[in-house]
Design an enzyme around this catalytic site. Structure first.
Site, PDB file in Angstrom:
ATOM      1  CG  ASN A  32      -8.453   0.864  -0.339  1.00 26.73           C
ATOM      2  OD1 ASN A  32      -7.573   0.565  -1.147  1.00 26.73           O
ATOM      3  ND2 ASN A  32      -8.191   1.204   0.924  1.00 26.73           N
ATOM      4  CG  MET A  65     -13.383  -0.327  10.358  1.00 24.17           C
ATOM      5  SD  MET A  65     -11.889  -1.043   9.605  1.00 24.17           S
ATOM      6  CE  MET A  65     -10.627  -0.317  10.623  1.00 24.17           C
ATOM      7  CG  HIS A  93      -3.801  -5.454   7.532  1.00 30.48           C
ATOM      8  ND1 HIS A  93      -4.693  -5.144   8.538  1.00 30.48           N
ATOM      9  CD2 HIS A  93      -2.564  -5.366   8.088  1.00 30.48           C
ATOM     10  CE1 HIS A  93      -4.027  -4.898   9.645  1.00 30.48           C
ATOM     11  NE2 HIS A  93      -2.734  -5.021   9.408  1.00 30.48           N
ATOM     12  CD  GLU A 127      -4.390   0.668   2.325  1.00 31.29           C
ATOM     13  OE1 GLU A 127      -5.609   0.472   2.235  1.00 31.29           O
ATOM     14  OE2 GLU A 127      -3.866   1.177   3.336  1.00 31.29           O
TER      15      GLU A 127
HETATM   16  C1  GAR Z   1      -7.449   1.386   4.657  1.00 23.71           C
HETATM   17  O1  GAR Z   1      -6.197   1.910   5.013  1.00 23.71           O
HETATM   18  C2  GAR Z   1      -7.492  -0.112   4.876  1.00 23.71           C
HETATM   19  O2  GAR Z   1      -6.272  -0.734   4.618  1.00 23.71           O
HETATM   20  C3  GAR Z   1      -7.802  -0.176   6.351  1.00 23.71           C
HETATM   21  O3  GAR Z   1      -8.760   0.829   6.556  1.00 23.71           O
HETATM   22  C4  GAR Z   1      -8.534   1.877   5.611  1.00 23.71           C
HETATM   23  C5  GAR Z   1      -9.826   2.149   4.899  1.00 23.71           C
HETATM   24  O4  GAR Z   1      -9.708   3.297   4.124  1.00 23.71           O
HETATM   25  N1  GAR Z   1      -8.330  -1.448   6.712  1.00 23.71           N
HETATM   26  C6  GAR Z   1      -8.052  -2.039   7.863  1.00 23.71           C
HETATM   27  O5  GAR Z   1      -7.344  -1.537   8.711  1.00 23.71           O
HETATM   28  C7  GAR Z   1      -8.685  -3.406   8.040  1.00 23.71           C
HETATM   29  N2  GAR Z   1      -8.084  -4.074   9.130  1.00 23.71           N
HETATM   30  P1  GAR Z   1     -10.756   3.632   3.005  1.00 23.71           P
HETATM   31  O6  GAR Z   1     -12.152   3.585   3.661  1.00 23.71           O
HETATM   32  O7  GAR Z   1     -10.399   5.025   2.565  1.00 23.71           O
HETATM   33  O8  GAR Z   1     -10.620   2.623   1.915  1.00 23.71           O
END
Ligand code: GAR
Length: 210
Positions: free
Chosen positions: A15, A93, A112, A177
């Protein structure tokens, strides 16, 4: 100077990468002025470095799942020093607590991987699959004192296929996302998000923020 944002990460950083690439392409009028990770091995730190962004690894030793104590103070100080006007949680997290929330009131966003209020907490994609949902998706929301319950800014619906695995569904959701997070940030930058109770209205014209 472009609108200064700070990003909190713990992991892969896809992200964050999407945000940085949208900024580079001129689709997002912001600048990531600091990326903080609570994990030294977070790939997201490398992603940020590749884009020339300042990165900081600040461990939070007091607790595993919340941002508290000395670390919380350091995060606040650093983002204040950098003049950050919006904090973006991108796969961070830990749960954000009162002091941090108060320091950046109404200026913290999270993404999320589910359609809130369904499947809050960890592994939203796995929860949706196991529940048998036919659609899931992703949600960008403001962060408040609850977990995944802040006012919803944008959502995208993603179908769940019969042959989906957690990985295939997660991948499909992730593509969305990457798009909606930058859109939500751009709306904030343009001063077009108006929070009324639980509802976030998207204003059509530009409204100046204080
Ligand atoms: C993403 O899918 C985000 O939506 C999720 O963690 C991933 C991070 O991916 N977030 C959660 O679950 C928060 N509760 P990334 O490090 O590749 O962006």
């Amino acid at each position: 100077m472009k609108f200064p944002i700070g990003v909190l990460v713990s992991g892969r950083g896809s992200n964050l990468e999407a945000i940085l690439s949208h900024i580079k392409e001129g689709k997002l009028d912001a600048e990531v002025v600091a990326v903080i990770s609570d994990r030294e091995d977070a790939k997201a730190l490398k992603v940020a470095e590749n884009y020339g962004v300042d990165t900081y690894y600040i461990p939070c030793l007091e607790k595993k799942t919340v941002l508290v104590g000395e670390a919380e103070k350091k995060y606040i100080e650093l983002f204040k020093e950098k003049g950050v006007k919006l904090i973006v949680l991108a796969g961070f997290m830990r749960i954000i607590k009162k002091d941090f929330l108060d320091a950046f009131k109404g200026r913290i966003m999270n993404i999320h991987p589910a359609l809130l209020p369904s499947f809050k907490g960890l592994e939203g994609q796995k929860q949706a699959l196991e529940y048998g949902a036919k659609v899931s998706g992703c949600t960008v929301h403001f962060v408040n004192e609850g977990i995944d319950v802040g006012p919803i800014i944008l959502q995208e619906v993603v179908p769940v296929h019969d042959n989906d695995s957690v990985d295939s569904l997660s991948q499909r959701i992730l593509m969305h996302e990457h798009e909606i997070y930058s859109k939500a940030i751009q709306l904030f930058v343009e001063g077009r998000l108006k929070v009324e109770g639980r509802r976030v209205k998207v204003l059509s014209g530009e409204v100046k923020k204080e």
